[in-house]
Design a protein around this motif. Structure first.
Motif, mmCIF file in Angstrom:
data_model
loop_
_atom_site.group_PDB
_atom_site.id
_atom_site.type_symbol
_atom_site.label_atom_id
_atom_site.label_comp_id
_atom_site.label_asym_id
_atom_site.label_seq_id
_atom_site.Cartn_x
_atom_site.Cartn_y
_atom_site.Cartn_z
ATOM 1 N N ARG A 142 31.529 -3.958 58.329
ATOM 2 C CA ARG A 142 32.838 -3.372 58.604
ATOM 3 C C ARG A 142 32.864 -1.916 58.163
ATOM 4 O O ARG A 142 32.137 -1.512 57.251
ATOM 5 C CB ARG A 142 33.957 -4.152 57.925
ATOM 6 C CG ARG A 142 34.022 -3.996 56.432
ATOM 7 C CD ARG A 142 35.266 -4.658 55.843
ATOM 8 N NE ARG A 142 35.437 -4.285 54.465
ATOM 9 C CZ ARG A 142 36.023 -3.156 54.051
ATOM 10 N NH1 ARG A 142 36.489 -2.302 54.911
ATOM 11 N NH2 ARG A 142 36.123 -2.889 52.765
ATOM 12 N N ALA A 143 33.712 -1.156 58.815
ATOM 13 C CA ALA A 143 33.878 0.252 58.465
ATOM 14 C C ALA A 143 34.764 0.374 57.230
ATOM 15 O O ALA A 143 35.714 -0.387 57.060
ATOM 16 C CB ALA A 143 34.496 1.015 59.628
ATOM 17 N N MET A 144 34.435 1.330 56.380
ATOM 18 C CA MET A 144 35.265 1.649 55.226
ATOM 19 C C MET A 144 36.098 2.873 55.569
ATOM 20 O O MET A 144 35.555 3.881 56.029
ATOM 21 C CB MET A 144 34.404 1.937 53.999
ATOM 22 C CG MET A 144 33.667 0.726 53.467
ATOM 23 S SD MET A 144 32.828 1.079 51.906
ATOM 24 C CE MET A 144 34.223 1.143 50.775
ATOM 25 N N SER A 145 37.374 2.801 55.340
ATOM 26 C CA SER A 145 38.257 3.928 55.651
ATOM 27 C C SER A 145 38.030 5.066 54.664
ATOM 28 O O SER A 145 37.461 4.871 53.583
ATOM 29 C CB SER A 145 39.717 3.491 55.600
ATOM 30 O OG SER A 145 40.106 3.236 54.261
ATOM 31 N N ARG A 146 38.494 6.237 55.030
ATOM 32 C CA ARG A 146 38.387 7.387 54.125
ATOM 33 C C ARG A 146 39.107 7.102 52.811
ATOM 34 O O ARG A 146 38.630 7.444 51.743
ATOM 35 C CB ARG A 146 38.966 8.634 54.789
ATOM 36 C CG ARG A 146 38.115 9.160 55.904
ATOM 37 C CD ARG A 146 38.828 10.331 56.589
ATOM 38 N NE ARG A 146 38.071 10.844 57.688
ATOM 39 C CZ ARG A 146 38.187 10.429 58.940
ATOM 40 N NH1 ARG A 146 39.041 9.471 59.235
ATOM 41 N NH2 ARG A 146 37.451 10.972 59.888
ATOM 42 N N TRP B 284 35.803 5.382 65.084
ATOM 43 C CA TRP B 284 37.016 6.144 65.338
ATOM 44 C C TRP B 284 38.245 5.347 64.917
ATOM 45 O O TRP B 284 38.417 4.188 65.272
ATOM 46 C CB TRP B 284 37.107 6.518 66.811
ATOM 47 C CG TRP B 284 38.159 7.536 67.065
ATOM 48 C CD1 TRP B 284 38.068 8.878 66.917
ATOM 49 C CD2 TRP B 284 39.498 7.270 67.497
ATOM 50 N NE1 TRP B 284 39.247 9.471 67.216
ATOM 51 C CE2 TRP B 284 40.171 8.506 67.589
ATOM 52 C CE3 TRP B 284 40.208 6.114 67.809
ATOM 53 C CZ2 TRP B 284 41.486 8.624 67.974
ATOM 54 C CZ3 TRP B 284 41.526 6.237 68.199
ATOM 55 C CH2 TRP B 284 42.143 7.478 68.276
ATOM 56 N N GLY B 285 39.077 5.962 64.117
ATOM 57 C CA GLY B 285 40.312 5.342 63.643
ATOM 58 C C GLY B 285 40.125 4.358 62.502
ATOM 59 O O GLY B 285 41.096 3.802 61.997
ATOM 60 N N ALA B 286 38.857 4.119 62.081
ATOM 61 C CA ALA B 286 38.623 3.131 61.034
ATOM 62 C C ALA B 286 37.876 3.703 59.827
ATOM 63 O O ALA B 286 38.194 3.384 58.697
ATOM 64 C CB ALA B 286 37.845 1.940 61.596
ATOM 65 N N GLY B 287 36.853 4.532 60.060
ATOM 66 C CA GLY B 287 36.104 5.085 58.936
ATOM 67 C C GLY B 287 34.621 5.174 59.219
ATOM 68 O O GLY B 287 34.208 5.525 60.317
#
Length: 127
Positions: free
Chosen positions: A68-72, A116-119
């Protein structure tokens, strides 16, 4: 220094973004990472960022889920310790610098992908 040997871990992981047979060594005191026989000297923040992305990839894979992507914001909280003291562009700049260092030696196994939009997340490079 501690070592991550992925041969045993792969029994429970179905998707891991690194070449687990060679292993990854990380030295937190020196902020050094060894991937595929190449040493990467990182700044402290680059090292912490790499470590957080690696932990996220391992956690997702150990649960049988895609990485999974980690957000900023998540990265600011975990790698920097506080999201309120920094701009989110700080993460972007450090990811850019980390990518530049990791791309200094050619490898085709993984990249730090922007979702995009996730991190950000580690992602396999497909041939």
């Amino acid at each position: 220094m501690y070592f991550v040997y992925m041969g045993e871990v792969m029994k429970m992981l179905y998707q891991y973004p690194f070449d687990y047979r060679r292993g990854i060594s990380m030295d937190p005191a020196m902020c050094c990472v060894n991937l595929y026989g190449h040493d990467y000297r990182l700044t402290q923040q680059e090292y912490l960022l790499f470590d957080e992305l690696l932990k996220s990839a391992l956690t997702s894979c150990s649960r049988g889920q895609p990485v999974r992507a980690m957000s900023r914001g998540e990265l600011l909280r975990t790698a920097w310790g506080s999201a309120s003291d920094y701009e989110t562009r700080t993460v972007d700049v450090h990811v850019q610098r980390l990518r530049a260092k990791l791309d200094a030696y050619p490898h085709d196994t993984f990249t730090i992908a922007t979702v995009w939009g996730a991190g950000y997340k580690f992602e396999r490079n497909l041939p």
